[in-house]
Design a protein around this motif. Structure first.
Motif, PDB file in Angstrom:
ATOM      1  N   LEU A  81       0.847  -1.201   0.000  1.00  0.00           N
ATOM      2  CA  LEU A  81       0.000   0.000   0.000  1.00  0.00           C
ATOM      3  C   LEU A  81       0.880   1.248   0.000  1.00  0.00           C
ATOM      4  N   TRP A  82       1.909   1.207   0.834  1.00  0.00           N
ATOM      5  CA  TRP A  82       2.831   2.335   0.913  1.00  0.00           C
ATOM      6  C   TRP A  82       3.591   2.514  -0.398  1.00  0.00           C
ATOM      7  N   ALA A  83       4.115   1.392  -0.914  1.00  0.00           N
ATOM      8  CA  ALA A  83       4.883   1.440  -2.161  1.00  0.00           C
ATOM      9  C   ALA A  83       4.023   2.034  -3.270  1.00  0.00           C
ATOM     10  N   SER A  84       2.786   1.584  -3.322  1.00  0.00           N
ATOM     11  CA  SER A  84       1.880   2.036  -4.360  1.00  0.00           C
ATOM     12  C   SER A  84       1.650   3.548  -4.286  1.00  0.00           C
ATOM     13  N   SER A  85       1.638   4.064  -3.061  1.00  0.00           N
ATOM     14  CA  SER A  85       1.417   5.510  -2.892  1.00  0.00           C
ATOM     15  C   SER A  85       2.573   6.324  -3.458  1.00  0.00           C
ATOM     16  N   THR A  86       3.769   5.729  -3.502  1.00  0.00           N
ATOM     17  CA  THR A  86       4.909   6.474  -4.054  1.00  0.00           C
ATOM     18  C   THR A  86       4.761   6.660  -5.556  1.00  0.00           C
ATOM     19  N   ASP A 117      10.472   3.327 -13.131  1.00  0.00           N
ATOM     20  CA  ASP A 117      10.427   4.044 -14.407  1.00  0.00           C
ATOM     21  C   ASP A 117      11.853   4.417 -14.810  1.00  0.00           C
ATOM     22  N   PHE A 118      12.746   3.445 -14.654  1.00  0.00           N
ATOM     23  CA  PHE A 118      14.145   3.708 -15.014  1.00  0.00           C
ATOM     24  C   PHE A 118      14.679   2.473 -15.747  1.00  0.00           C
ATOM     25  N   ASP A 119      15.837   2.636 -16.362  1.00  0.00           N
ATOM     26  CA  ASP A 119      16.445   1.563 -17.138  1.00  0.00           C
ATOM     27  C   ASP A 119      17.260   0.682 -16.188  1.00  0.00           C
ATOM     28  N   VAL A 120      16.720  -0.504 -15.886  1.00  0.00           N
ATOM     29  CA  VAL A 120      17.337  -1.370 -14.877  1.00  0.00           C
ATOM     30  C   VAL A 120      18.745  -1.805 -15.306  1.00  0.00           C
ATOM     31  N   GLU A 121      18.884  -2.196 -16.567  1.00  0.00           N
ATOM     32  CA  GLU A 121      20.190  -2.680 -17.026  1.00  0.00           C
ATOM     33  C   GLU A 121      21.258  -1.589 -16.964  1.00  0.00           C
ATOM     34  N   ARG A 122      20.847  -0.401 -17.362  1.00  0.00           N
ATOM     35  CA  ARG A 122      21.771   0.742 -17.341  1.00  0.00           C
ATOM     36  C   ARG A 122      22.191   1.040 -15.903  1.00  0.00           C
ATOM     37  N   ALA A 123      21.228   0.978 -14.967  1.00  0.00           N
ATOM     38  CA  ALA A 123      21.534   1.228 -13.563  1.00  0.00           C
ATOM     39  C   ALA A 123      22.491   0.169 -13.034  1.00  0.00           C
ATOM     40  N   ARG A 124      22.260  -1.091 -13.422  1.00  0.00           N
ATOM     41  CA  ARG A 124      23.132  -2.175 -12.961  1.00  0.00           C
ATOM     42  C   ARG A 124      24.568  -1.952 -13.446  1.00  0.00           C
ATOM     43  N   LEU A 167      22.181  -1.988  -3.397  1.00  0.00           N
ATOM     44  CA  LEU A 167      21.498  -1.388  -4.547  1.00  0.00           C
ATOM     45  C   LEU A 167      21.306  -2.433  -5.652  1.00  0.00           C
ATOM     46  N   LEU A 168      22.318  -3.272  -5.871  1.00  0.00           N
ATOM     47  CA  LEU A 168      22.183  -4.320  -6.894  1.00  0.00           C
ATOM     48  C   LEU A 168      21.051  -5.287  -6.524  1.00  0.00           C
ATOM     49  N   LYS A 169      20.951  -5.589  -5.245  1.00  0.00           N
ATOM     50  CA  LYS A 169      19.873  -6.471  -4.787  1.00  0.00           C
ATOM     51  C   LYS A 169      18.508  -5.871  -5.088  1.00  0.00           C
ATOM     52  N   ARG A 170      18.400  -4.560  -4.888  1.00  0.00           N
ATOM     53  CA  ARG A 170      17.128  -3.893  -5.209  1.00  0.00           C
ATOM     54  C   ARG A 170      16.809  -4.024  -6.686  1.00  0.00           C
ATOM     55  N   LEU A 171      17.842  -3.911  -7.506  1.00  0.00           N
ATOM     56  CA  LEU A 171      17.611  -4.019  -8.950  1.00  0.00           C
ATOM     57  C   LEU A 171      17.191  -5.436  -9.335  1.00  0.00           C
ATOM     58  N   ASP A 172      17.692  -6.419  -8.604  1.00  0.00           N
ATOM     59  CA  ASP A 172      17.379  -7.817  -8.922  1.00  0.00           C
ATOM     60  C   ASP A 172      15.938  -8.178  -8.596  1.00  0.00           C
ATOM     61  N   ASN A 173      15.302  -7.397  -7.729  1.00  0.00           N
ATOM     62  CA  ASN A 173      13.955  -7.739  -7.273  1.00  0.00           C
ATOM     63  C   ASN A 173      12.943  -6.670  -7.709  1.00  0.00           C
ATOM     64  N   PRO A 174      12.110  -6.983  -8.686  1.00  0.00           N
ATOM     65  CA  PRO A 174      11.145  -5.981  -9.187  1.00  0.00           C
ATOM     66  C   PRO A 174      10.269  -5.394  -8.069  1.00  0.00           C
ATOM     67  N   ASP A 175      10.022  -6.176  -7.006  1.00  0.00           N
ATOM     68  CA  ASP A 175       9.223  -5.651  -5.891  1.00  0.00           C
ATOM     69  C   ASP A 175       9.957  -4.563  -5.121  1.00  0.00           C
ATOM     70  N   LYS A 176      11.236  -4.379  -5.401  1.00  0.00           N
ATOM     71  CA  LYS A 176      12.006  -3.350  -4.701  1.00  0.00           C
ATOM     72  C   LYS A 176      12.326  -2.163  -5.604  1.00  0.00           C
ATOM     73  N   LYS A 232      11.807   1.413  -4.561  1.00  0.00           N
ATOM     74  CA  LYS A 232      12.733   2.035  -3.610  1.00  0.00           C
ATOM     75  C   LYS A 232      13.941   2.626  -4.308  1.00  0.00           C
ATOM     76  N   PHE A 233      14.072   2.360  -5.587  1.00  0.00           N
ATOM     77  CA  PHE A 233      15.283   2.753  -6.303  1.00  0.00           C
ATOM     78  C   PHE A 233      15.027   3.974  -7.159  1.00  0.00           C
ATOM     79  N   SER A 234      16.007   4.866  -7.188  1.00  0.00           N
ATOM     80  CA  SER A 234      15.928   5.976  -8.132  1.00  0.00           C
ATOM     81  C   SER A 234      17.331   6.199  -8.687  1.00  0.00           C
ATOM     82  N   PRO A 235      17.415   6.538  -9.976  1.00  0.00           N
ATOM     83  CA  PRO A 235      18.751   6.764 -10.558  1.00  0.00           C
ATOM     84  C   PRO A 235      19.526   7.825  -9.773  1.00  0.00           C
ATOM     85  N   GLY A 236      18.797   8.703  -9.053  1.00  0.00           N
ATOM     86  CA  GLY A 236      19.473   9.697  -8.219  1.00  0.00           C
ATOM     87  C   GLY A 236      20.344   9.055  -7.145  1.00  0.00           C
TER      88      GLY A 236
END
Lengths: 282, 282
Positions: free
Chosen positions: A57-62, A269-276, B190-199, B202-206
């Motif tokens: 619920l919290w995550a969704s609010s973000t 809403d970001f590029d996961v691969e690029r972030a990795r 941070l990599l762990k967050r990227l590995d899990n779509p449910d997280k 919590k991640f932002s490119p910032g």
């Protein structure tokens, strides 16, 4: 479960017909715990699911979801409003809970209309709000103790329904619980407080004066529950003589409410691969 | 324990000299849990004592005691501020906790001096306040990202010390914890967050941009910790690479703080025997 405890909209109710020691379960009666040990275990097991749904619920609010839940707890003294917060809300992540205990209104609060202080303590999107007492005090103690003219009190039921409807329109799911205690059980609980000096701070001689007005309070509750159990924001009667059952039942109501809302983790809403890549290189 | 993690007042500090994976215990080193299982068990065991002391603090406030505790959590992204609230504050009665997560200031907040929004979220007497981020952001991110003129930032350290001193004079025990994470551990988290779509929410490119400024942030922390670790409101460095140790250490700091305050249940100011009689008769 919710259906079973719900006060029908638009009817009259007779609290004398509700068993304060009842152990009611799901529609098929199969999943109500039959005793204290089973009740405690079942409530503890719900904790993880509740906390998981709360996080969603919290995550969704973000991501802009404005939905939230408001749990309203009412009941006579010692009915366990504070205990419910401790044992049920204690299962959740406190960061997502906005708890407010309403006391007798302050001078500043009395200078505003009765819903003013309620509006200031509502949950924000993604939160679980908990009211320990609420705007219903303004048609309960206010009615019994004649703290306002009768016509004004009569107007408040409609004002409450309009207010709660505006909440649900704004994404607030309102879950109202009357913790239904028996007169005898209250006496036993008050005597227990007297027996333990560490509990004397919870006791006030005013509690006994309110107790003397028991029938008037029950009547005030019957009127409030009947007039303000609406489709948008129904009342539930929670048998409260057994603490373990009370906690199980409120947890269960919350669980069913959150499961129906079915909040989802938002997609990033970001590029996961690029972030990795950036992280591994950095 | 508190002494061991405390940043000395008036000195310089070098965070590079603090081991983020350290497992520090009491003065004799005997009661620090040596591994995760022992740490989790020890933290759980503290829960009951913490909750008992919290209830006494609250009870005491009902008789006029103005004392309260403010736990300030700071640390780099993923250092576990939210996790600490969930796992440590989750041991307590949520009704007595006032939690506030400070985000980037809103337009309204920016129109006031930097402590304005802090003053509005302080714990009331009897409460445990928790700040997830705090007024220290105004000398941390504000310094690194140059969000205010350097002279203004220089003035803020003194303003913070004066402010915190006024809090302690008013009965607030301020417990400040810097959750000290290593650069490598942050990458792994941070990599762990990227590995899990449910997280992903919590991640932002910032987060990666802040990470690129790691040395500047560490320096900003060193300055803030050195200048604002005062006798009235000391800073503590909590090794945070191990979550179980972080939770144990913060729980332990809270426990020592509350034990030192030693709040007491107030005596009732009513005639117990008379109350008992009225109840038994009624």
């Amino acid at each position: 479960m919710r259906e079973l405890l719900r006060v029908p909209a638009g009817g009259r109710i007779d609290l004398g017909g509700y068993d304060t020691r009842a152990v009611r379960g799901g529609p098929d009666g199969l999943d109500a715990p039959g005793n204290k040990a089973a009740g405690l275990a079942a409530t503890a097991r719900m904790g993880e699911r509740l906390a998981g749904l709360q996080e969603r619920l919290w995550a969704s609010s973000t991501a802009g979801d404005r939905r939230r839940v408001l749990l309203v707890l009412q009941g006579m003294d010692t009915s366990g409003k504070g205990g419910t917060v401790k044992h049920v809300i204690g299962l959740l992540n406190p960061a997502g809970c906005r708890i407010h205990a309403f006391k007798a209104p302050t001078k500043k609060e009395r200078a505003h209309e009765f819903l003013w202080r309620v509006r200031r303590n509502l949950p924000l999107p993604g939160e679980l709000g908990i009211f320990d007492r609420s705007h219903y005090e303004d048609v309960l103690v206010a009615r019994v103790r004649e703290l306002a003219p009768r016509e004004e009190i009569e107007d408040r039921y409609g004002a409450i329904n309009t207010f709660e409807r505006s909440l649900t329109d704004d994404g607030v799911t309102v879950v109202k619980c009357f913790l239904h205690l028996s007169y005898d059980e209250q006496r036993d609980r008050l005597l227990k407080r007297l027996d333990n000096p560490d509990k004397h701070w919870k006791f006030s001689p005013g509690d006994i004066e309110d107790r003397a007005l028991w029938p008037a309070y029950q009547e005030a509750y019957e009127i409030a529950l009947a007039r303000c159990s609406t489709g948008a924001a129904p009342w539930h009667v929670i048998p409260a003589d057994r603490k373990w059952y009370r906690n199980w039942a409120v947890s269960r109501l919350l669980l069913e409410t959150l499961e129906e809302l079915d909040p989802q983790y938002p997609e990033g809403d970001f590029d996961v691969e690029r972030a990795r890549e950036r992280l591994v290189k950095g």
